[in-house]
Design a protein around this motif. Structure first.
Motif, PDB file in Angstrom:
ATOM      1  N   THR A   2       0.837  -1.194   0.000  1.00  0.00           N
ATOM      2  CA  THR A   2       0.000   0.000   0.000  1.00  0.00           C
ATOM      3  C   THR A   2       0.873   1.245   0.000  1.00  0.00           C
ATOM      4  O   THR A   2       1.916   1.296   0.625  1.00  0.00           O
ATOM      5  N   SER A   3       0.411   2.250  -0.740  1.00  0.00           N
ATOM      6  CA  SER A   3       1.178   3.489  -0.792  1.00  0.00           C
ATOM      7  C   SER A   3       0.848   4.342   0.436  1.00  0.00           C
ATOM      8  O   SER A   3      -0.211   4.219   1.035  1.00  0.00           O
ATOM      9  N   HIS A   4       1.770   5.217   0.748  1.00  0.00           N
ATOM     10  CA  HIS A   4       1.614   6.106   1.889  1.00  0.00           C
ATOM     11  C   HIS A   4       0.604   7.198   1.537  1.00  0.00           C
ATOM     12  O   HIS A   4       0.737   7.875   0.516  1.00  0.00           O
ATOM     13  N   ILE A   5      -0.418   7.364   2.363  1.00  0.00           N
ATOM     14  CA  ILE A   5      -1.428   8.396   2.141  1.00  0.00           C
ATOM     15  C   ILE A   5      -0.875   9.709   2.670  1.00  0.00           C
ATOM     16  O   ILE A   5      -0.406   9.793   3.804  1.00  0.00           O
ATOM     17  N   GLN A   6      -0.934  10.728   1.832  1.00  0.00           N
ATOM     18  CA  GLN A   6      -0.410  12.025   2.233  1.00  0.00           C
ATOM     19  C   GLN A   6      -1.270  13.144   1.661  1.00  0.00           C
ATOM     20  O   GLN A   6      -2.083  12.912   0.768  1.00  0.00           O
ATOM     21  N   ALA A   7      -1.072  14.338   2.183  1.00  0.00           N
ATOM     22  CA  ALA A   7      -1.806  15.500   1.692  1.00  0.00           C
ATOM     23  C   ALA A   7      -1.408  15.775   0.248  1.00  0.00           C
ATOM     24  O   ALA A   7      -0.256  15.609  -0.145  1.00  0.00           O
ATOM     25  N   ILE A   8      -2.386  16.179  -0.542  1.00  0.00           N
ATOM     26  CA  ILE A   8      -2.138  16.521  -1.938  1.00  0.00           C
ATOM     27  C   ILE A   8      -1.392  17.853  -1.977  1.00  0.00           C
ATOM     28  O   ILE A   8      -1.803  18.820  -1.332  1.00  0.00           O
TER      29      ILE A   8
END
Length: 167
Positions: A2-8
């Motif tokens: 899974t990719s790291h969720i981050q602010a756009i």
């Protein structure tokens, strides 16, 4: 994997709103800094520390916290995520969470790479550390949250997205 969720990237920031750097905020607008505790020796003890700081009734397993915009529900199930990275020892700052949610300096709504938004409650305190509590309301109404402690200079990075509330 899974990719790291981050602010756009590229969202509006405090500078776009013409707001002051947090290092310049008058002390009269800051909350009294609560106690910082010693790091718990285990994740289980860290969860107990957070339950005590938040006032979670162990029989009920949750607490409803009224913020200026909404009611945030923190459950025992949400606490393990907060303490899983033991090197952060976030439980030390447990007494900062309620004041940050109940009397924040600012509340921002930021868009994230998972196509969901999260509210960022910024708590400013008289000590050397400020707090960001990040809240994501799931489609079923449940809440996922996280908390980060940082210096005043580093806290500015949480001030992006749409400004929803300002002291």
């Amino acid at each position: 994997m899974t990719s790291h969720i981050q602010a756009i990237p590229g969202q509006m920031t405090w500078k776009d709103y013409g707001l002051d750097d947090l290092r310049k905020v008058d002390m009269s607008l800051r909350l009294e800094a609560p106690q910082v505790y010693e790091q718990a020796h285990t994740a289980e003890l860290a969860i107990v520390m957070l339950q005590n700081s938040l006032g979670i009734d162990k029989a009920v397993g949750k607490i409803d916290i009224k913020t200026p915009l909404e009611t945030v529900v923190i459950t025992n199930g949400n606490l393990s995520h907060l303490v899983e990275k033991r090197y952060n020892a976030r439980e030390r700052y447990g007494d900062y969470i309620l004041p940050t949610l109940q009397s924040p300096f600012e509340i921002w709504e930021a868009e994230y790479s998972d196509d969901k938004s999260r509210k960022r409650y910024i708590g400013l305190f008289t000590g050397n550390t400020d707090i960001a509590v990040i809240v994501k309301v799931e489609s079923d109404g449940s809440v996922m949250w996280n908390m980060m402690n940082a210096s005043r200079a580093r806290m500015n990075r949480f001030r992006e997205g749409m400004l929803l509330w300002h002291k």
